[in-house]
Design a protein around this motif. Structure first.
Motif, mmCIF file in Angstrom:
data_model
loop_
_atom_site.group_PDB
_atom_site.id
_atom_site.type_symbol
_atom_site.label_atom_id
_atom_site.label_comp_id
_atom_site.label_asym_id
_atom_site.label_seq_id
_atom_site.Cartn_x
_atom_site.Cartn_y
_atom_site.Cartn_z
ATOM 1 N N GLU A 14 0.681 -1.084 -0.206
ATOM 2 C CA GLU A 14 0.010 0.015 -0.093
ATOM 3 C C GLU A 14 0.889 1.237 -0.040
ATOM 4 O O GLU A 14 1.728 1.473 0.927
ATOM 5 N N GLY A 24 -0.602 5.421 3.954
ATOM 6 C CA GLY A 24 -0.429 4.765 5.505
ATOM 7 C C GLY A 24 -1.493 3.789 5.937
ATOM 8 O O GLY A 24 -2.523 3.529 5.513
ATOM 9 N N PRO A 25 -1.541 3.537 7.137
ATOM 10 C CA PRO A 25 -2.356 2.700 8.265
ATOM 11 C C PRO A 25 -3.766 3.638 8.152
ATOM 12 O O PRO A 25 -3.771 4.943 8.165
ATOM 13 N N ASP A 26 -4.722 2.967 8.289
ATOM 14 C CA ASP A 26 -6.172 3.750 8.481
ATOM 15 C C ASP A 26 -6.395 3.967 9.779
ATOM 16 O O ASP A 26 -7.358 3.734 10.403
ATOM 17 N N THR A 41 -4.580 4.905 1.401
ATOM 18 C CA THR A 41 -4.472 4.280 2.700
ATOM 19 C C THR A 41 -4.987 2.970 2.799
ATOM 20 O O THR A 41 -5.593 2.450 1.841
ATOM 21 N N LEU A 42 -4.915 2.202 4.050
ATOM 22 C CA LEU A 42 -5.205 0.880 3.957
ATOM 23 C C LEU A 42 -7.076 0.841 3.741
ATOM 24 O O LEU A 42 -7.325 1.767 4.434
ATOM 25 N N SER A 55 -10.366 -2.797 5.242
ATOM 26 C CA SER A 55 -9.201 -2.956 5.987
ATOM 27 C C SER A 55 -9.880 -3.566 7.234
ATOM 28 O O SER A 55 -9.247 -4.427 7.912
ATOM 29 N N THR A 101 2.851 -0.704 4.270
ATOM 30 C CA THR A 101 2.400 0.471 3.980
ATOM 31 C C THR A 101 3.665 1.574 3.632
ATOM 32 O O THR A 101 4.758 1.278 3.870
#
Length: 556
Positions: free
Chosen positions: A37, A40-42, A86-87, A215, A233
């Motif tokens: 991805e 970044g993270p969600d 993003t995720l 996610s 990510t």
């Protein structure tokens, strides 16, 4: 390549399709899966609060922030073109509406691909596979056993993808629903049975008032339990690695990535699966030398495999927003007009997870015929108890509603093309909205249909006044030009790596989503749709991924 990290499957893009694919393919403990991805993270709070889409769209933390080229059909305007970064991808920033489309969409896909695997019955099974519909929860009662059985034959329970009832209602939207019925559009209790003609509140991908993105649904529950699943990510794919085998055929063996400022090569022992979306997937194919030879030559990219359909066939739903001032009824415009009103909304969500902060961007849906001669519903309404001049601007100071209408089967076709050979340069996106006589005619007719609904007796007590576009516009030419002035995307790009027979020179993937002429490479996302579905496109993309995961695992 000898020192490259090797996985069985490399999935490019942890969006709607990518999260489901990672879940399904990593279920086999003997297979290793890498999910990449670029975002970044969600873990951004506004991803999870439903109204937070206002703060996620055009935000570099969650959105690629693409823009279209100036479009002649939009009278020279360029549009913001949001895509999730993003995720969860676009399921983290979209309108959360659960919509499959119509039976005829999938029957047409089956014709184009020459296989029944894409017809309605087969696709229905894949929709049901991951669905968790609130009306089938334990303890829920239908009107009768017959109703319950019929509904259960169309919907799923216990899957990862939650479908919930909206947690608020509005008097003005109830009245608009009655007006639609007075205009000849029947009430429906299910938009997703194969024919979505009717009016109802939308069902949404939420759980207990929170956004339910892919996610959360497919990735978080299994990520820590499966050591064979690796998620990166901040991993931006620069290009795919495509080599030649002894027969001279192209084989995708992996990808080159930038992660933490370092160039990394990853290798796929079995397959690379491209799930970067209708913009990202054709862009990455072209950067890797797979696409129209003439374009690649102009951009300085060596041609690995000529496929003229890569980046062509872009389709999207263009919405035309009509704003009506109202009287004697509450709208969100008036609710947020005071500090107390805003505080009340915040408290309502904090303590009960309902109210305006829990609402999807659109609440009431209508599928209708733009004129009586149409054999099926060809326009869709997203009706909202609010109004503003444009996305990102403040709500109007007066009470008003918005009835946005879009042509769900547009005939206009656009393109996605790399701007240069540099991966960091955004692609050239030209949707070519309203470029056909048919689309301009539907645009004019749909605005007339909006006025027809607004004139019904059910709304008379609220004294609707057409603030935008204004009743001074009446002729076909005036309304079509007006649509170009005020139309905007509803964020449903598809079709840019469409599936089709090997004999079709414009097809990019076959019926099992394998890229024509390249082994070890599939595209699994909205870009493979040969024609756009008749409604919101997120859940059809999940269905595509469900089907593809089964084929990939079986080596088909």
């Amino acid at each position: 390549m000898s020192d490259a990290l090797t996985f069985d499957y490399v999935i490019v893009g942890a969006g709607t399709a990518g999260c489901l694919l990672a879940n399904r393919l990593s279920a086999d403990k003997g297979r290793s899966v890498l999910l990449l991805e670029a975002g970044g993270p969600d873990n951004y709070v506004w991803i999870h609060i439903p109204v937070g889409y206002l703060y996620c769209i055009d935000n570099p933390r969650t959105d690629w922030r693409f823009r279209t080229e100036a479009a002649p059909g939009l009278n020279g305007r360029s549009l913001l073109y949001p895509r999730g970064r993003t995720l969860g991808g676009s399921s983290s920033i979209n309108g959360m509406i659960y919509m499959r489309g119509q039976r005829r969409d999938y029957e047409h896909w089956a014709e184009l691909t020459g296989t029944s695997e894409w017809n309605w019955e087969h696709c229905l099974a894949d929709f049901r596979e991951h669905e968790d519909h609130y009306r089938l929860d334990a303890g829920k009662r239908m009107n009768s056993d017959t109703d319950s059985s019929a509904f259960a034959s169309l919907h799923g329970s216990g899957g990862e993808w939650r479908v919930d009832k909206q947690r608020l209602r509005w008097d003005i939207l109830d009245a608009f629903s009655k007006a639609a019925q007075e205009a000849g559009i029947p009430a429906t209790d299910d938009f997703n049975g194969g024919d979505n003609f009717g009016v109802s509140y939308f069902e949404v991908n939420q759980r207990k008032g929170w956004r339910w993105n892919t996610s959360k649904a497919f990735l978080h529950p299994i990520r820590k339990q499966r050591s064979n699943l690796t998620v990166w990510t901040g991993a931006s794919v620069q290009r795919l690695l495509i080599e030649r085998n002894a027969d001279g055929q192209g084989v995708c063996t992996g990808a080159v990535i930038i992660r933490d400022g370092q160039r990394v090569t990853v290798r796929a022992a079995r397959e690379v699966v491209l799930s970067a979306g209708a913009i990202g997937s054709p862009q990455l194919l072209q950067l890797s030398g797979v696409g129209p030879r003439e374009l690649l030559q102009r951009r300085g990219v060596p041609t690995t495999h000529h496929l003229r359909g890569v980046g062509a066939n872009l389709q999207d739903h263009l919405q035309i927003r009509s704003v009506y001032k109202v009287a004697g009824v509450q709208t969100l415009n008036t609710q947020v007009a005071s500090l107390w009103g805003k505080a009340r909304i915040a408290l309502e969500y904090a303590f009960r997870r309902n109210g305006p902060m829990s609402m999807a961007p659109s609440q009431l849906g209508i599928f209708a015929r733009s004129d009586p001669s149409r054999p099926h519903a060809n326009i869709q309404y997203h009706v909202q108890p609010l109004s503003l001049e444009a996305f990102g601007q403040p709500l109007h100071a007066f009470p008003a509603i918005t009835a946005s209408v879009c042509n769900i089967n547009p005939t206009s076709r656009g393109t996605v093309q790399i701007r240069s050979s540099r991966p960091e340069d955004p692609p050239v996106i030209q949707p070519n909205y309203l470029s056909t006589d048919e689309d301009r005619r539907v645009a004019a007719d749909s605005l007339r249909m909006t006025r027809h609904i607004a004139s019904q007796a059910a709304l008379s007590r609220y004294q609707l006044f057409e603030y935008k576009p204004g009743t001074q516009f009446q002729t076909d030419d005036e309304l079509a030009r007006l649509a170009g002035d005020i139309g905007t995307t509803i964020f449903h790009p598809v079709g840019t790596a469409r599936m089709g027979l090997a004999s079709d020179p414009d097809a990019v993937v076959d019926s099992h989503l394998r890229v024509h002429g390249i082994r070890g490479l599939r595209v699994v996302d909205a870009s493979v749709m040969p024609t756009i579905t008749s409604g919101n496109t997120n859940s059809p993309t999940l269905m595509i991924a469900e089907k593809a995961a089964r084929w990939i695992a079986a080596g088909i």
